[in-house]
Design an enzyme around this catalytic site. Structure first.
Site, PDB file in Angstrom:
ATOM      1  N   TYR A   1       0.844  -1.202   0.000  1.00  0.00           N
ATOM      2  CA  TYR A   1       0.000   0.000   0.000  1.00  0.00           C
ATOM      3  C   TYR A   1       0.876   1.248   0.000  1.00  0.00           C
ATOM      4  O   TYR A   1       1.632   1.489   0.947  1.00  0.00           O
ATOM      5  CB  TYR A   1      -0.936   0.012   1.199  1.00  0.00           C
ATOM      6  CG  TYR A   1      -2.003  -1.076   1.188  1.00  0.00           C
ATOM      7  CD1 TYR A   1      -2.304  -1.769   0.022  1.00  0.00           C
ATOM      8  CD2 TYR A   1      -2.701  -1.402   2.339  1.00  0.00           C
ATOM      9  CE1 TYR A   1      -3.276  -2.761   0.014  1.00  0.00           C
ATOM     10  CE2 TYR A   1      -3.678  -2.385   2.333  1.00  0.00           C
ATOM     11  CZ  TYR A   1      -3.961  -3.074   1.170  1.00  0.00           C
ATOM     12  OH  TYR A   1      -4.929  -4.050   1.151  1.00  0.00           O
TER      13      TYR A   1
ATOM     14  N   SER B   1     -13.315  -4.259   0.066  1.00  0.00           N
ATOM     15  CA  SER B   1     -14.117  -3.468  -0.887  1.00  0.00           C
ATOM     16  C   SER B   1     -15.612  -3.703  -0.688  1.00  0.00           C
ATOM     17  O   SER B   1     -16.328  -4.086  -1.620  1.00  0.00           O
ATOM     18  CB  SER B   1     -13.713  -3.779  -2.323  1.00  0.00           C
ATOM     19  OG  SER B   1     -12.443  -3.250  -2.627  1.00  0.00           O
ATOM     20  N   PRO B   2     -16.124  -3.473   0.516  1.00  0.00           N
ATOM     21  CA  PRO B   2     -17.537  -3.758   0.790  1.00  0.00           C
ATOM     22  C   PRO B   2     -18.528  -2.831   0.098  1.00  0.00           C
ATOM     23  O   PRO B   2     -19.738  -3.076   0.154  1.00  0.00           O
ATOM     24  CB  PRO B   2     -17.624  -3.605   2.319  1.00  0.00           C
ATOM     25  CG  PRO B   2     -16.520  -2.669   2.670  1.00  0.00           C
ATOM     26  CD  PRO B   2     -15.406  -3.005   1.725  1.00  0.00           C
TER      27      PRO B   2
ATOM     28  N   GLY C   1     -17.998  -4.837  -9.335  1.00  0.00           N
ATOM     29  CA  GLY C   1     -16.978  -5.214 -10.304  1.00  0.00           C
ATOM     30  C   GLY C   1     -15.615  -5.283  -9.638  1.00  0.00           C
ATOM     31  O   GLY C   1     -15.493  -5.487  -8.432  1.00  0.00           O
TER      32      GLY C   1
ATOM     33  N   VAL D   1     -18.255   2.535  -6.606  1.00  0.00           N
ATOM     34  CA  VAL D   1     -19.141   2.155  -5.507  1.00  0.00           C
ATOM     35  C   VAL D   1     -20.578   2.071  -6.008  1.00  0.00           C
ATOM     36  O   VAL D   1     -20.970   2.792  -6.923  1.00  0.00           O
ATOM     37  CB  VAL D   1     -19.037   3.158  -4.342  1.00  0.00           C
ATOM     38  CG1 VAL D   1     -17.626   3.182  -3.774  1.00  0.00           C
ATOM     39  CG2 VAL D   1     -19.449   4.554  -4.777  1.00  0.00           C
ATOM     40  N   PHE D   2     -21.361   1.191  -5.413  1.00  0.00           N
ATOM     41  CA  PHE D   2     -22.748   1.030  -5.827  1.00  0.00           C
ATOM     42  C   PHE D   2     -23.682   1.991  -5.106  1.00  0.00           C
ATOM     43  O   PHE D   2     -24.781   2.275  -5.585  1.00  0.00           O
ATOM     44  CB  PHE D   2     -23.219  -0.416  -5.640  1.00  0.00           C
ATOM     45  CG  PHE D   2     -23.069  -0.953  -4.242  1.00  0.00           C
ATOM     46  CD1 PHE D   2     -23.978  -0.648  -3.234  1.00  0.00           C
ATOM     47  CD2 PHE D   2     -22.010  -1.794  -3.917  1.00  0.00           C
ATOM     48  CE1 PHE D   2     -23.844  -1.151  -1.946  1.00  0.00           C
ATOM     49  CE2 PHE D   2     -21.861  -2.311  -2.640  1.00  0.00           C
ATOM     50  CZ  PHE D   2     -22.771  -1.981  -1.645  1.00  0.00           C
TER      51      PHE D   2
END
Length: 305
Positions: A52, A215-216, A220, A225-226
């Site tokens: 990271y 990645s909650p 994809g 983000v949704f």
């Protein structure tokens, strides 16, 4: 904050893990405020990786939290190793060198948890076992786990590694829920029935390995983000409806959906926004009903046979 046992260990951890992958994207004062907020919320479990920011994220975190011996006993530090430029590397030499670098950057003598980051096709489990034994006996690492691994990959490691593998970090969100969909659409002639991971969710539950969803909020592979995304109108409408019922934000509900699963997961947040971090932490106190969980699942386009 509510806590769970990490795998078969005696380590009591908060149900929310604070991911530090993007801490190099904010100013020093913001990083200090972010870390302070996490501790105030009881989210004292911090997830890192040696790649990271090319290692800078661990340094920035250590500086932001002002690491010292007294504080070190109040936080839980997890990091990952095994990814190198253009390759994966689970060799004994690389694991040991990686941990030394991690400890130096974090300003600590030990890690609470070390995860092997992504499966190495050339893994020699005997070398992993030697590395783990060395790290455990020297006191540099207390507990071990994996990331993004399937059951047989874990079984291969377990043939040689004597330490329990307490966690498996896996991609999972409302829109990336193939490990759940596969278990629902058993023996069906549809895409959700395709077994992409060897029933890893059931395997982890059977073997008391804590699943750490990464990645909650993503759909994809890092496409975005949704939440509040026009591509998912039905999902956002349902999440907003349930969020209003519980008087929380949509962020809270997205995490609460993961926490509602009986596998006792520990989602890894990725936000550097203190308000969104607080919203993530509030999910610890929200328990969705079975009906609400399935309503959100279906609203994301997941089908029931």
């Amino acid at each position: 904050m509510r806590t769970i046992k990490l795998g078969t260990s005696t380590l009591e951890v908060p149900v929310i893990a604070v991911g530090c992958m993007r801490i190099n994207s904010i100013e020093k004062s913001e990083a200090e405020r972010f870390v302070k907020t996490a501790l105030e919320e009881g989210a004292n479990f911090f997830d890192h990786a040696d790649i990271y920011g090319g290692g800078t994220c661990e340094e920035i975190f250590s500086d932001a939290i002002q690491m010292n011996d007294d504080l070190r006993e109040k936080v839980i530090l997890q990091s990952k190793c095994g990814i190198r430029k253009g390759m994966f590397d689970f060799s004994k030499e690389h694991i040991l060198a990686s941990v030394d670098g991690i400890l130096k950057r974090l300003g600590t003598d030990y890690l609470d948890v070390l995860l092997l980051h992504r499966p190495d096709a050339l893994v020699e489990p005997e070398e992993v076992a030697e590395a783990f034994d060395s790290l455990e006996s020297s006191g540099k690492v207390r507990y071990f786990g994996v990331s993004n691994q399937k059951p047989m990959q874990i079984e291969l490691l377990k043939k040689f590694v004597k330490q329990p593998l307490v966690a498996n970090q896996l991609q999972l969100s409302i829109t990336n829920a193939t490990m759940i969909s596969n278990g629902i659409n058993v023996n069906m002639e549809n895409d959700p029935a395709v077994d992409r991971d060897g029933s890893i969710l059931d395997y982890c539950r059977l073997n008391d390995i804590t699943v750490q969803p990464w990645s909650p909020f993503q759909y994809g592979f890092f496409e975005g983000v949704f939440l509040d995304n026009d591509k998912f109108p039905e999902l956002n409408q349902k999440i907003d409806e349930i969020a209003e019922k519980y008087d929380v934000t949509n962020t809270t509900i997205a995490i609460a959906w993961l926490l509602r699963h009986p596998a006792n997961m520990q989602p890894v947040t990725g936000t550097m926004n203190v308000n969104r971090l607080r919203d993530c932490c509030k999910a610890s106190d929200v328990r969705l009903t079975r009906e609400e969980w399935y309503e959100i699942y279906r609203a994301a386009g997941n089908i029931l046979p």
